[in-house]
Design a protein around this motif. Structure first.
Motif, PDB file in Angstrom:
ATOM      1  N   ARG A  18      10.601  -5.381   6.599  1.00  0.00           N
ATOM      2  CA  ARG A  18      10.439  -4.271   5.643  1.00  0.00           C
ATOM      3  C   ARG A  18      11.457  -4.454   4.529  1.00  0.00           C
ATOM      4  O   ARG A  18      12.668  -4.438   4.784  1.00  0.00           O
ATOM      5  CB  ARG A  18      10.679  -2.930   6.344  1.00  0.00           C
ATOM      6  N   VAL A  19      10.994  -4.676   3.315  1.00  0.00           N
ATOM      7  CA  VAL A  19      11.901  -4.688   2.162  1.00  0.00           C
ATOM      8  C   VAL A  19      12.254  -3.229   1.901  1.00  0.00           C
ATOM      9  O   VAL A  19      11.358  -2.407   1.681  1.00  0.00           O
ATOM     10  CB  VAL A  19      11.223  -5.329   0.930  1.00  0.00           C
ATOM     11  N   VAL A  20      13.530  -2.908   1.942  1.00  0.00           N
ATOM     12  CA  VAL A  20      13.929  -1.495   1.858  1.00  0.00           C
ATOM     13  C   VAL A  20      13.618  -0.921   0.469  1.00  0.00           C
ATOM     14  O   VAL A  20      13.329  -1.659  -0.472  1.00  0.00           O
ATOM     15  CB  VAL A  20      15.420  -1.304   2.219  1.00  0.00           C
ATOM     16  N   SER A  21      13.715   0.383   0.356  1.00  0.00           N
ATOM     17  CA  SER A  21      13.291   1.086  -0.863  1.00  0.00           C
ATOM     18  C   SER A  21      14.125   0.671  -2.073  1.00  0.00           C
ATOM     19  O   SER A  21      15.158   0.004  -1.947  1.00  0.00           O
ATOM     20  CB  SER A  21      13.432   2.589  -0.653  1.00  0.00           C
ATOM     21  N   CYS A  22      13.698   1.118  -3.223  1.00  0.00           N
ATOM     22  CA  CYS A  22      14.418   0.825  -4.469  1.00  0.00           C
ATOM     23  C   CYS A  22      15.859   1.322  -4.411  1.00  0.00           C
ATOM     24  O   CYS A  22      16.796   0.598  -4.766  1.00  0.00           O
ATOM     25  CB  CYS A  22      13.674   1.459  -5.645  1.00  0.00           C
ATOM     26  N   ASN A  23      16.053   2.554  -3.946  1.00  0.00           N
ATOM     27  CA  ASN A  23      17.415   3.092  -3.883  1.00  0.00           C
ATOM     28  C   ASN A  23      18.255   2.348  -2.848  1.00  0.00           C
ATOM     29  O   ASN A  23      19.430   2.044  -3.094  1.00  0.00           O
ATOM     30  CB  ASN A  23      17.372   4.587  -3.527  1.00  0.00           C
ATOM     31  N   THR A  76       0.853  -1.193   0.000  1.00  0.00           N
ATOM     32  CA  THR A  76       0.000   0.000   0.000  1.00  0.00           C
ATOM     33  C   THR A  76       0.890   1.245   0.000  1.00  0.00           C
ATOM     34  O   THR A  76       2.100   1.151   0.248  1.00  0.00           O
ATOM     35  CB  THR A  76      -0.908   0.002   1.247  1.00  0.00           C
ATOM     36  N   PRO A  77       0.317   2.427  -0.269  1.00  0.00           N
ATOM     37  CA  PRO A  77       1.145   3.640  -0.293  1.00  0.00           C
ATOM     38  C   PRO A  77       1.804   3.904   1.071  1.00  0.00           C
ATOM     39  O   PRO A  77       1.300   3.472   2.116  1.00  0.00           O
ATOM     40  CB  PRO A  77       0.138   4.744  -0.619  1.00  0.00           C
ATOM     41  N   SER A  78       2.930   4.631   1.019  1.00  0.00           N
ATOM     42  CA  SER A  78       3.708   4.935   2.236  1.00  0.00           C
ATOM     43  C   SER A  78       2.802   5.379   3.380  1.00  0.00           C
ATOM     44  O   SER A  78       1.950   6.247   3.191  1.00  0.00           O
ATOM     45  CB  SER A  78       4.688   6.079   1.962  1.00  0.00           C
ATOM     46  N   ILE A 105       5.093  -8.583   5.153  1.00  0.00           N
ATOM     47  CA  ILE A 105       6.235  -7.964   4.480  1.00  0.00           C
ATOM     48  C   ILE A 105       5.795  -6.558   4.086  1.00  0.00           C
ATOM     49  O   ILE A 105       4.848  -6.404   3.292  1.00  0.00           O
ATOM     50  CB  ILE A 105       6.610  -8.730   3.173  1.00  0.00           C
ATOM     51  N   PHE A 106       6.466  -5.550   4.612  1.00  0.00           N
ATOM     52  CA  PHE A 106       6.151  -4.154   4.288  1.00  0.00           C
ATOM     53  C   PHE A 106       7.159  -3.638   3.258  1.00  0.00           C
ATOM     54  O   PHE A 106       8.179  -4.279   2.979  1.00  0.00           O
ATOM     55  CB  PHE A 106       6.188  -3.299   5.554  1.00  0.00           C
ATOM     56  N   GLN A 107       6.883  -2.431   2.736  1.00  0.00           N
ATOM     57  CA  GLN A 107       7.742  -1.853   1.702  1.00  0.00           C
ATOM     58  C   GLN A 107       8.533  -0.666   2.249  1.00  0.00           C
ATOM     59  O   GLN A 107       8.287  -0.167   3.344  1.00  0.00           O
ATOM     60  CB  GLN A 107       6.916  -1.430   0.482  1.00  0.00           C
ATOM     61  N   GLY A 108       9.447  -0.194   1.405  1.00  0.00           N
ATOM     62  CA  GLY A 108      10.413   0.817   1.828  1.00  0.00           C
ATOM     63  C   GLY A 108       9.858   2.195   2.093  1.00  0.00           C
ATOM     64  O   GLY A 108      10.550   3.034   2.682  1.00  0.00           O
ATOM     65  N   GLU A 136      -0.460   1.577   9.302  1.00  0.00           N
ATOM     66  CA  GLU A 136      -1.844   1.507   9.789  1.00  0.00           C
ATOM     67  C   GLU A 136      -2.384   0.081   9.724  1.00  0.00           C
ATOM     68  O   GLU A 136      -3.251  -0.298  10.505  1.00  0.00           O
ATOM     69  CB  GLU A 136      -2.761   2.423   8.957  1.00  0.00           C
ATOM     70  N   ASN A 137      -1.887  -0.701   8.779  1.00  0.00           N
ATOM     71  CA  ASN A 137      -2.373  -2.076   8.597  1.00  0.00           C
ATOM     72  C   ASN A 137      -1.699  -3.079   9.529  1.00  0.00           C
ATOM     73  O   ASN A 137      -2.116  -4.236   9.599  1.00  0.00           O
ATOM     74  CB  ASN A 137      -2.110  -2.539   7.158  1.00  0.00           C
ATOM     75  N   ARG A 138      -0.656  -2.613  10.208  1.00  0.00           N
ATOM     76  CA  ARG A 138       0.163  -3.549  10.989  1.00  0.00           C
ATOM     77  C   ARG A 138      -0.673  -4.336  12.009  1.00  0.00           C
ATOM     78  O   ARG A 138      -0.524  -5.548  12.155  1.00  0.00           O
ATOM     79  CB  ARG A 138       1.268  -2.762  11.703  1.00  0.00           C
ATOM     80  N   SER A 139      -1.585  -3.621  12.705  1.00  0.00           N
ATOM     81  CA  SER A 139      -2.371  -4.307  13.748  1.00  0.00           C
ATOM     82  C   SER A 139      -3.313  -5.354  13.140  1.00  0.00           C
ATOM     83  O   SER A 139      -3.598  -6.372  13.777  1.00  0.00           O
ATOM     84  CB  SER A 139      -3.149  -3.292  14.583  1.00  0.00           C
TER      85      SER A 139
END
Ligand code: NAD
Length: 337
Positions: free
Chosen positions: A136-141, A86-88, A106-109, A93-96
Motif C-alpha cells: 500500500r503506497v501511503v496517502s499523500c499526507n 480505484t476509490p477508497s 500496489i494499493f493506494q492510501g 474488494e479487488n484484492r481477491s
C-alpha cells in the motif's frame, strides 16, 4: 520490461500510468476504467489499451467509439504488476481478483493498511516491499510526513512529531466536496488518524497529528514541530533537507508564498498537469530552539504519491534497489525543481 496494469484511471491512476510509460524498464499493459468519460479518451490518445473494469459496461465503450482490449480480469492476467488506483475501499474488494491471478498489487492510501502486506514510502522503507505480493503506497499526507521524518530520524533521532495538517477540501474536479466557506476541525477527534498512518511506516515513532479542512483545492499544508534527540541548528537542518531528492526547499526571494504560486510555478516549469511530486518546504520557516524544530511544508495531494508507486513496482518485482529506483524514477519523470 515490467508490464504494469492500472486499474482505476482517475486522479492518481492516470498520473501513475504516465509515470510508468516514462520508465525505460516498464510499459503500460493497459488501464481499466468503469466508464468511457474524457479520461478514457485521453488514455486511448496516449496509446494505452483500454479494459472494461465492469464487464457489463463494456458495450458503453464501443458506443463511445473506444475500442476495448478486454475486461479487467484479462488485464490482471496479462500484467506483471497491477496498480489499483480505484476509490477508497474498492481496492480491498479487488484484492481477491489480483490474488487469483498471482499478480502482485500496489494499493493506494485510501485503503486500510490491512489491504496489503506492507505500507510503503520509498525513502523510508523500500526494502520492506522487496518481493511482496501486495503493497500500500501511503496517502499523500503520510507520504509528505514520511519523507520528512526519515532523514531527520536518521540524522538526529526523533523524539516526538507534532503536526497540524491544513487539508484541501477536495481535488479541483471534486465539485461536491467542501467546505465551500468554512474552516473545519477535521477529523475533530485528536489526535487525528494521520499519526497512526505514519506509524505504519515508522512503527516506533511518537507522533500526534491534528487536522483541519479548508475551502481550497490546490494542496495540503503542514505545520510541523519535531522534537529531536539532540540540539540542532536551522542551517544544519536546511542542508539536510536540501539534500533530499523529493523535498524541494523553497528558496527565499522567489515569492512562492503559498500553494497558489507553487502551482503556477509548476505550470510555468512545464510540469504535466501542474504536478508537484516533491514536498514543498519553505526554507524561511525552518526554525529551531534547542531540540525543537519547526517548519511549514505543502504537499500536492494529486501527485506526490506518483513516484512512490513507480518505486513500489520495482520493489515488488525485485528489479532495482532503493537508491537506483528512486534515482531512475526522479530522472525519467523530472523530479527536482
Ligand atoms: P478518483 O475518484 O479520482 O479515481 C478513481 C477512478 O477509479 C475513477 O476513474 C473511477 O471511475 C474508477 N473506479 C471506480 N470504481 C472502480 C472499479 N470498481 N474498478 C476500476 N475503476 C473504478 O480517485 P483518486 O483520487 O485517484 O483516488 C484513488 C486512490 O488514491 C484512493 O485510495 C485515494 O485515497 C488515494 N489517494 C488519492 C489522493 C488524492 O488526493 N486524489 C492522494 C493520495 C492517495
Amino acid at each position: 520490461m515490467i508490464r504494469v496494469g492500472v486499474n482505476g484511471y482517475g486522479t492518481i491512476g492516470k498520473r501513475v500510468a504516465d509515470a510508468v510509460a516514462a520508465q525505460p524498464d516498464m510499459e503500460v499493459a493497459g488501464v481499466a476504467k468503469t466508464q468511457p468519460n474524457f479520461e478514457a479518451h485521453t488514455a486511448v490518445e496516449r496509446g494505452y489499451s483500454m479494459y472494461a473494469a465492469i464487464p457489463e459496461r463494456a458495450p458503453l465503450f464501443g458506443d463511445a467509439g473506444i475500442e476495448t482490449a478486454g475486461v479487467v480480469d484479462e488485464l490482471v492476467a496479462d500484467a506483471d504488476v497491477i496498480v489499483d488506483a480505484t476509490p477508497s475501499g474498492i481496492g480491498a474488494e479487488n484484492r481477491s481478483l489480483y490474488a487469483s491471478y498471482d499478480t502482485p498489487a500496489i494499493f493506494q492510501g485510501g485503503e486500510d493498511a490491512s489491504v496489503a502486506q506492507v505500507s510503503f514510502n520509498a525513502r523510508a522503507n523500500y526494502d520492506a516491499a522487496w518481493g511482496a505480493d501486495s503493497v500500500r503506497v501511503v496517502s499523500c499526507n503520510t507520504t509528505g510526513l514520511s519523507r520528512l521524518v526519515a532523514p531527520l530520524d536518521e540524522e538526529y533521532g526523533v523524539e516526538k512529531v507534532r503536526a497540524t495538517l491544513v487539508r484541501r477540501g477536495g481535488d479541483p474536479s471534486q465539485h461536491s466536496r467542501g467546505p465551500i466557506n468554512d474552516i473545519l476541525p477535521n477529523p475533530i477527534e485528536i489526535p487525528s488518524h494521520h499519526g497512526p498512518d505514519v506509524q505504519t511506516i515508522f512503527p516506533d515513532l511518537s507522533i500526534d497529528t491534528m487536522g483541519l479542512k479548508v475551502p481550497a483545492t490546490l494542496m495540503h499544508v503542514h505545520a510541523v514541530n519535531v522534537t529531536l534527540e539532540s540540539d540542532v541548528t536551522a542551517a544544519h537542518v536546511r542542508q539536510l533537507l536540501e539534500s533530499q531528492s523529493r523535498i524541494y526547499v523553497i528558496p527565499e526571494g522567489l515569492g512562492l508564498d503559498g500553494a497558489g504560486k507553487l502551482k503556477d510555478f509548476a505550470l510555468d516549469a512545464g510540469r504535466p498537469r501542474g504536478d508537484l511530486w516533491e514536498n514543498c518546504l519553505w526554507g524561511e520557516s525552518i526554525a529551531t530552539e534547542g531540540r525543537d524544530l519547526y517548519l511549514f511544508q505543502a504537499v500536492h495531494q494529486e501527485s506526490d504519491v506518483v513516484p512512490e508507486n513507480v518505486d513500489a513496482i520495482r520493489a515488488v518485482t525485485e528489479s532495482a534497489d532503493a537508491e537506483e529506483s528512486i534515482e531512475r524514477t526522479n530522472r525519467t519523470i523530472g523530479v527536482g525543481l
